[in-house]
Scaffold this motif. Structure first.
Motif: not given
Length: 490
Positions: A198-206, A211-217, A227-231
Motif C-alpha cells: 500500500k505504501l509503495a502505491e502512494l509513493l511518487d516515482p519522482a 526498494v522497500i525492505i520490510g518486516g513485522h508480518s 509495486v509502482n516499480n519498487i521492489l
C-alpha cells in the motif's frame, strides 16, 4: 565516473533474539554465529556490501529479556549491520530504555516517523546516507503503527500512523536530500508486507524510492513483489535465512539497471561460524542457565502453538490457567503473546519465559453478551486470515464459538453450555497490552465497558500465575481435536 556499479544488499528482519543454531536432521540451521559468518563472507567476496535490519531485533530469547536488550545490542555490534530501523518490539522495555540502547549501538538506528507530540521533535535520526564506491545510498526508516500499542502509557510520544502520512514523510525526506545526488533509495519499514505494498502505491516515482525492505508480518517470499516499480522484499523471521539483493545501479539515472534476489539459508553449508561471537553469546547463556535452568513442570507430551490465527493447545492451556486461577468467567489471551511453536514435555523456567515473555498485568472488565459477540466478530474479520497481522485471541475453557466467514455471522456461542444472551454480563480477563489497546483489538472503547462496571487489576504478573500453576500441576494435556472452542467455517 563509472556509470553502472554493483551493490550487494543483505537484509534481515524480526530476528527476535534468535541467537542459537538448531539441528534439523543432519543440518545445523540458523543462529547469530552463522548469520554473522555469512555477512562477513559476503563482505570479503563482493565489492560493495551493505547489511540492514528492518526492525524487531529484540524479544524471543531469555538472554534478551534478562539484559533488557543490552545483550542483543552487543551481539548486533559484533555482526556490524550498516543500518537498522526500529520495530514495535524495540519499544518493549520502554522508550527511555530504547534511547539508552541506541547510545550503546555502534551502528545507526533510524526512524522517520516517531516523534515527541509537543514540539514534533523526532526521537531518532530519520535517515542514513551511506557512501560506498562513490555511490550515495539513502536509507529511510518507517515503523508500524503498532508502536503506539506499546507506548500508550507514554502520552508524549506520537507517530504518523497512517501509510498516507508515512508516504508524505518519505516524500519530504527524498525531496530534501535528492539535491545531493542520491544514487539509490531504500525504505527500511516495519509495517507488514501488505502495508508495504500500500505504501509503495502512494509513493511518487519522482521521489526515487527503489526498494522497500520490510518486516513485522514475518513473510516468507519466493521473489520480490513489484509495486509502482519498487521492489518489495522481506526475509521471514529469525536467523534461519537472510535476504540478498545483487544489484547493478545506474548512477546516471539513479535507479536499478538489473537485480537478482534470493533468500539464502543459514546453515553449515553456506555459512562459516563466527567463533568470537559464539564466545560472547555463550558468556550470556552461562549466566541465564544458572538462573533459569530449573524445571517448572512436565507435560504429558509436547504442546504446540503452530499458528496465531487459530485455536492452539498452548493458547488453551494458558487461557485456562489465568481464567481458573483468577476467578474469571472468560479469559481472552493474546495469541501473539505466545512466541514459539512448541513447549515441553519438560518445561524449564527459561522455556516458559522465552515462549511467554510478556509479563503483563491482568485486567478484569465486565462485558455484556452483546459486546462480547461484537468483540469476537471483530477479531474474526477477514483480515485475520489474510496476513494483515491483526490481533487474535485464545478462548478459555467453557467457551464455544462457531463463526461463518461467508455470512460474517456467529452461528453458535455458548459459555458453560449456555447460550450467550445479549443482556448477560461476564467477567472478562485481558492482558494489559490488550486492555490499553481495546479499540485496536476489539473495536470497542474502554469507556463503553466501564459503563457496565469499573475495571480493575486482578493480577500484576500473568506469568507468575502461570508459573505457579504449572509448578503445582504435572503431566498436563490439552485436546483441541475432541473439544474445540473455536470453529471457523470457510
Amino acid at each position: 565516473m563509472k556509470r553502472y556499479k554493483k551493490l550487494t544488499l543483505l537484509h534481515s528482519n524480526d530476528l527476535h533474539g534468535d541467537f542459537f543454531s538448531e539441528e534439523n536432521g543432519k543440518q545445523t540451521i540458523g543462529g547469530a554465529s552463522r548469520l554473522s559468518g555469512y555477512v562477513s563472507k559476503a563482505r570479503a567476496e563482493e565489492e560493495n556490501v551493505l547489511y540492514c535490519i528492518a526492525g524487531d531485533m529484540f524479544r524471543g530469547n531469555i538472554i534478551d529479556s534478562e539484559y533488557q536488550g543490552i545483550s542483543t545490542i552487543e551481539i548486533m555490534n559484533s555482526i556490524s549491520p550498516d543500518v537498522v530501523t526500529i520495530g514495535n518490539h524495540e519499544t518493549d522495555y520502554g522508550l527511555a530504555h530504547l534511547l539508552f540502547l541506541e547510545k550503546c549501538a555502534k551502528f545507526p538506528i533510524i526512524n522517520a516517523n516517531l516523534f515527541i507530540k509537543s514540539n514534533r521533535a523526532r526521537l531518532f535520526k530519520p535517515f542514513e546516507i551511506i557512501e560506498i564506491d562513490g555511490m550515495k545510498i539513502l536509507f529511510i526508516g518507517i515503523v508500524t503503527e503498532a508502536v503506539l500499542a506499546n507506548t500508550k502509557n507514554e502520552g508524549l510520544i506520537g507517530t504518523f500512523v497512517d501509510v498516507c502520512e508515512a508516504a508524505e514523510e518519505v516524500g519530504h525526506i527524498c525531496n530534501t536530500y535528492n539535491r545531493i545526488d542520491i544514487d539509490y533509495t531504500v525504505l527500511l519499514t516495519h509495517i507488514g508486507f501488505e502495508e508495504d505494498k500500500k505504501l509503495a502505491e502512494l509513493l511518487d516515482p519522482a521521489w526515487g524510492v527503489d526498494v522497500i525492505i520490510g518486516g513485522h508480518s514475518h513473510t516468507f517470499i519466493e521473489k520480490p513483489e513489484i509495486v509502482n516499480n519498487i521492489l518489495i522484499v522481506q526475509a521471514g523471521v529469525g536467523t534461519d535465512q537472510i535476504g540478498r539483493f545483487d544489484l547493478v545501479i545506474d548512477t546516471k539515472n539513479n535507479c536499478t539497471k538489473s537485480w537478482k534476489w534470493k533468500c539464502i539459508p543459514i546453515n553449515q553449508k553456506t555459512c562459516p561460524r563466527d567463533e568470537k561471537l559464539e564466545e560472547l553469546i555463550n558468556s550470556y547463556k552461562g549466566q541465564t542457565d544458572l538462573k533459569y535452568g530449573r524445571v517448572v513442570t512436565r507435560f504429558n507430551r509436547e504442546l504446540t502453538h503452530p499458528d496465531r490465527y487459530r485455536e492452539t493447545e498452548l493458547g488453551d492451556l494458558f487461557a485456562d490457567i489465568l481464567k481458573d486461577s483468577l476467578g474469571l468467567d472468560v479469559m481472552l489471551l493474546g495469541s501473539g503473546s505466545i512466541r514459539k511453536e512448541q513447549l515441553g514435555p519438560i518445561v524449564t523456567l527459561q522455556d516458559l519465559m522465552e515462549i511467554f515473555p510478556y509479563d503483563d498485568s491482568i485486567h478484569l472488565v465486565t462485558v455484556t453478551g452483546k459486546q462480547l459477540k461484537s468483540m469476537l466478530k471483530y477479531m474474526l474479520r477477514d483480515e485475520a486470515f489474510e496476513g494483515d497481522h491483526t490481533e487474535f485471541y485464545q478462548l478459555s475453557d467453557g467457551m464455544y464459538l462457531e463463526y461463518d466467514r461467508k455470512t460474517k455471522k456467529i452461528d453458535k456461542f455458548t459459555i458453560n453450555k449456555k447460550a450467550v444472551k445479549d443482556d448477560n454480563t461476564y467477567k472478562l480477563g485481558l492482558q494489559k497490552y490488550h486492555f490499553i489497546n481495546m479499540q485496536e483489538g476489539f473495536n470497542i472503547t474502554l469507556d463503553e465497558l466501564e459503563k457496565n462496571s469499573k475495571s480493575r487489576v486482578v493480577a500484576t504478573s500473568c506469568r507468575d500465575v502461570i508459573e505457579e500453576y504449572l509448578s503445582n500441576n504435572q503431566l498436563l494435556d490439552v485436546d483441541i481435536e475432541e473439544n474445540p472452542r473455536l470453529v471457523v467455517k470457510k
